[in-house]
Design a protein around this motif. Sequence first.
Motif, PDB file in Angstrom:
ATOM      1  N   LEU A  44      12.916   4.012   0.148  1.00  0.00           N
ATOM      2  CA  LEU A  44      13.007   3.901  -1.303  1.00  0.00           C
ATOM      3  C   LEU A  44      12.543   5.219  -1.890  1.00  0.00           C
ATOM      4  O   LEU A  44      11.408   5.661  -1.658  1.00  0.00           O
ATOM      5  N   ASP A  45      13.417   5.890  -2.631  1.00  0.00           N
ATOM      6  CA  ASP A  45      13.061   7.136  -3.313  1.00  0.00           C
ATOM      7  C   ASP A  45      12.561   6.810  -4.717  1.00  0.00           C
ATOM      8  O   ASP A  45      13.191   6.031  -5.441  1.00  0.00           O
ATOM      9  N   LEU A  46      11.447   7.437  -5.107  1.00  0.00           N
ATOM     10  CA  LEU A  46      10.905   7.268  -6.454  1.00  0.00           C
ATOM     11  C   LEU A  46      10.872   8.628  -7.139  1.00  0.00           C
ATOM     12  O   LEU A  46      10.497   9.642  -6.517  1.00  0.00           O
ATOM     13  N   ASN A  56       0.818  -1.214   0.000  1.00  0.00           N
ATOM     14  CA  ASN A  56       0.000   0.000   0.000  1.00  0.00           C
ATOM     15  C   ASN A  56       0.852   1.264   0.000  1.00  0.00           C
ATOM     16  O   ASN A  56       0.510   2.263  -0.651  1.00  0.00           O
ATOM     17  N   HIS A  57       1.971   1.241   0.725  1.00  0.00           N
ATOM     18  CA  HIS A  57       2.872   2.398   0.726  1.00  0.00           C
ATOM     19  C   HIS A  57       3.468   2.615  -0.665  1.00  0.00           C
ATOM     20  O   HIS A  57       3.545   3.745  -1.157  1.00  0.00           O
ATOM     21  N   LEU A  58       3.903   1.530  -1.290  1.00  0.00           N
ATOM     22  CA  LEU A  58       4.499   1.640  -2.624  1.00  0.00           C
ATOM     23  C   LEU A  58       3.470   2.099  -3.643  1.00  0.00           C
ATOM     24  O   LEU A  58       3.766   2.936  -4.500  1.00  0.00           O
ATOM     25  N   VAL A 117       9.447   6.495   0.355  1.00  0.00           N
ATOM     26  CA  VAL A 117       8.573   5.567   1.063  1.00  0.00           C
ATOM     27  C   VAL A 117       9.437   4.701   1.981  1.00  0.00           C
ATOM     28  O   VAL A 117      10.532   4.279   1.593  1.00  0.00           O
ATOM     29  N   PRO A 118       8.994   4.467   3.236  1.00  0.00           N
ATOM     30  CA  PRO A 118       9.799   3.637   4.139  1.00  0.00           C
ATOM     31  C   PRO A 118       9.952   2.214   3.620  1.00  0.00           C
ATOM     32  O   PRO A 118       9.009   1.649   3.059  1.00  0.00           O
TER      33      PRO A 118
END
Length: 372
Positions: free
Chosen positions: A42-44, A8-10, A57-58
């Motif tokens: 994780l940086d997007l 859900n975070h991703l 996102v953690p």
Amino acid sequence: MKVTLERNHLLKSLGHVHRVVERRNTYPILANVLLKASDGKLDLRATDLDIEVTESVPAMVGQAGTTTVPAHTLYEIVRKLSDGAEVRLENEGAEQLLVTSGRSRFHLACLSPDSFPDLKSGTFTHTFPIAAPTLRELIERTQFAISNEETRYYLNGIYMHMLDVGGTPTLRAVATDGHRMARAESDAPAGAKGMPGIIVPKKTVSEVQKLLEGAEGDVEVELSDTKIRFTLGGVVLLSKLIEGTFPDYDRVTPKNNDKQMNVDKQTFATAVDRVSTIASDRGGKAVKLSMKEGQLELSVTNPDHGTASEELAVEFEPESFEIGFNARYLLDIIGQIRSENAVFLFNDAGSPTLVREDGDAKALYVLMPMRV
């Protein structure tokens, strides 16, 4: 790169960043999202060279690394995974990313992150916070009037600038397509004093509006001569500004319209929608307004399909008056009125009409008439 995170975070972060990626790209790298795993996150990042969106996102990072994969494909994969599932991303060499969740496995082609473009922000000269609901309202009240005509590129966005209204520093947003104009304003945010007039592109406006859905905190706005950056929570949107001069909208805003009509907004909108059913696109969806002795008649004539008319009770003092408008433009403006009554201010059948809310000066609309 080896990273594990909650689906859900991703999905939420991909939902923010993948929208700026165009479906068709001259350069393959622009179809990709940049993924960078490090320090428990994780940086997007995605860009179309005019807009860049970044979010963190953690995540549990087993091995730091950077890669790029097709943005829309990754978004669709994650969207279709089970709610609450765990997602694992792992590089298989330099050319593939393995996406694993439960019994599902996907191998995605990668492109080198070395060629991923960086939309340099430059030096920002003005920084200020603005309440998310305030910015959202400025956008919602003006966005519909943005022009799509590419030849007049300086109208393809919302013009935002500072001015003094009755001794109060005010932030005003304006959009026009030459047929209608929308103007909304709010008290100026602290720190916005002296900001230059800017034109925020239509696509940027749309993306910011989506980011603001349901948001209640502050948005940090940063400006340079050529770019604007919005920061809301963990999302950062950087965009180029439209370079050009917005027209002198005040010059075309009527000042002496003295024929006033007050009408129930919902009743009026429903009636316009009904009679315009038979209006011709070839005729510009024209609807005629005829006012006389407290009565308004809406009428449409279509040589191919016939005529339609409907009468409403209105407040109107002059003896009689007739004027025509594009029905769709009329409905767009009425849709922005928040009070029960809409106030129309006319001059003559060939001059622009003012439309505003009953007792509210924070928003104002101008509509050009049509010959009917």
